[in-house]
Design a protein around this motif. Structure first.
Motif: not given
Length: 300
Positions: A163-175, A185-196
């Motif tokens: 949770i703490r790690f995901f909270e630090e993912v830059p909003n620029e990537i998500l936006e 789900f696409q954001t989580f799979w293709y964006v969040v997981l690769p940088v985590s």
């Protein structure tokens, strides 16, 4: 002075020497018991009794112990069970922990604070083995692999780390992903997981070590000995000294030298069998810790 060469003061060199010496001493202290176990397991059965706890060189090289262990059905089945339980538990644990952590890391999640309180409650108040046993009995999971696999499928401590790690993912990537038309789900799979990857590797390592070393729960919930993981086999053999039942010498009447195998050598071999997979997985996971967490995620 050569380019790139760091010049240290005498005090810095002394500190470096002390740190290096301390680390080398710690390495020796940790590696020596493993080398002693290896030496005992590779020594001639007649020489094992005379070996001390500091010996790291085999006395009279012999593979009798390893031949007996590797060809033993109980050890083989225990190793297969351990691999299946550990890999399944780790895969499911990382999957569900990541999904739950991603949801709880989003500020707009309804009831987020209440859910976080429930997570913290599970850390402070443990239900205990008796209610847990009756629950598994009611669900029909006694003597089933799932009674072990589903235990702490989502560990609260590991969940908080993610949770703490995901909270630090830059909003620029998500936006940017949202502007490209990606859903949650696409954001989580293709964006969040690769940088985590580094965080996920850490959690996977924690789950792997926890389930691989667990013997207490399988010992209680798995009555069928064919489903015992290697750790329960090791416990029965080393702790209870059940040499006949656990190592299978009763099936080794025709095995040359089986009756002469020293129980200390067999114990050393069994212990090494349970340690080697843990030692082997660390180099595979280590590469994720040496890379930048957000490497390549943001471009100037």
């Amino acid at each position: 002075m050569a380019a790139g060469k760091i010049r240290r003061s005498p005090l810095e060199r002394a500190e470096y020497a002390i740190i290096l010496s301390t680390l080398l001493l710690l390495v020796v202290v940790m590696v020596q018991p493993l080398l002693n176990l290896l030496a005992v397991s590779l020594s001639s059965p007649s020489e094992v009794a005379r070996m001390s706890g500091l010996t790291i060189i085999p006395e009279g090289f012999s593979l009798e112990v390893w031949k007996l262990l590797i060809t033993n059905p109980a050890v083989q089945q225990g190793l297969i069970n351990s691999v299946f339980i550990t890999l399944t538990s780790t895969a499911l644990g990382v999957c569900f922990t990541a999904l739950m952590a991603w949801g709880l890391s989003r500020p707009g999640l309804p009831g987020r604070r209440i859910l976080l309180v429930f997570v913290l409650v599970t850390i402070v108040f443990d239900p205990g083995i008796i209610p847990d046993y009756f629950l598994n009995k009611r669900l029909g999971l006694i003597d089933s692999y799932w009674s072990v696999i589903l235990f702490k499928l989502v560990n609260a401590w590991y969940l908080i780390i993610l949770i703490r790690f995901f909270e630090e993912v830059p909003n620029e990537i998500l936006e940017a992903a949202e502007l490209d038309g990606a859903n949650v789900f696409q954001t989580f799979w293709y964006v969040v997981l690769p940088v985590s990857k580094s965080a996920l590797a850490t959690i996977a390592l924690f789950y792997f070590v926890f389930h691989w070393n667990d013997f207490f729960r399988p010992m209680i919930y798995l009555n069928d000995q064919s489903k015992w993981p290697l750790q329960v086999v090791l416990r029965q053999f080393v702790v209870e000294g059940d040499k006949i039942a656990m190592v299978g010498l009763e099936n080794s009447v025709n095995y040359t030298g089986a009756s002469q195998i020293n129980i200390r050598a067999l114990s050393a071999g069994m212990i090494l069998l349970t340690i080697v997979p843990i030692l082997a997985i660390y180099p595979l996971i280590l590469k994720f810790f040496t890379k930048g967490t957000m490497s390549g995620a943001l471009k100037g």
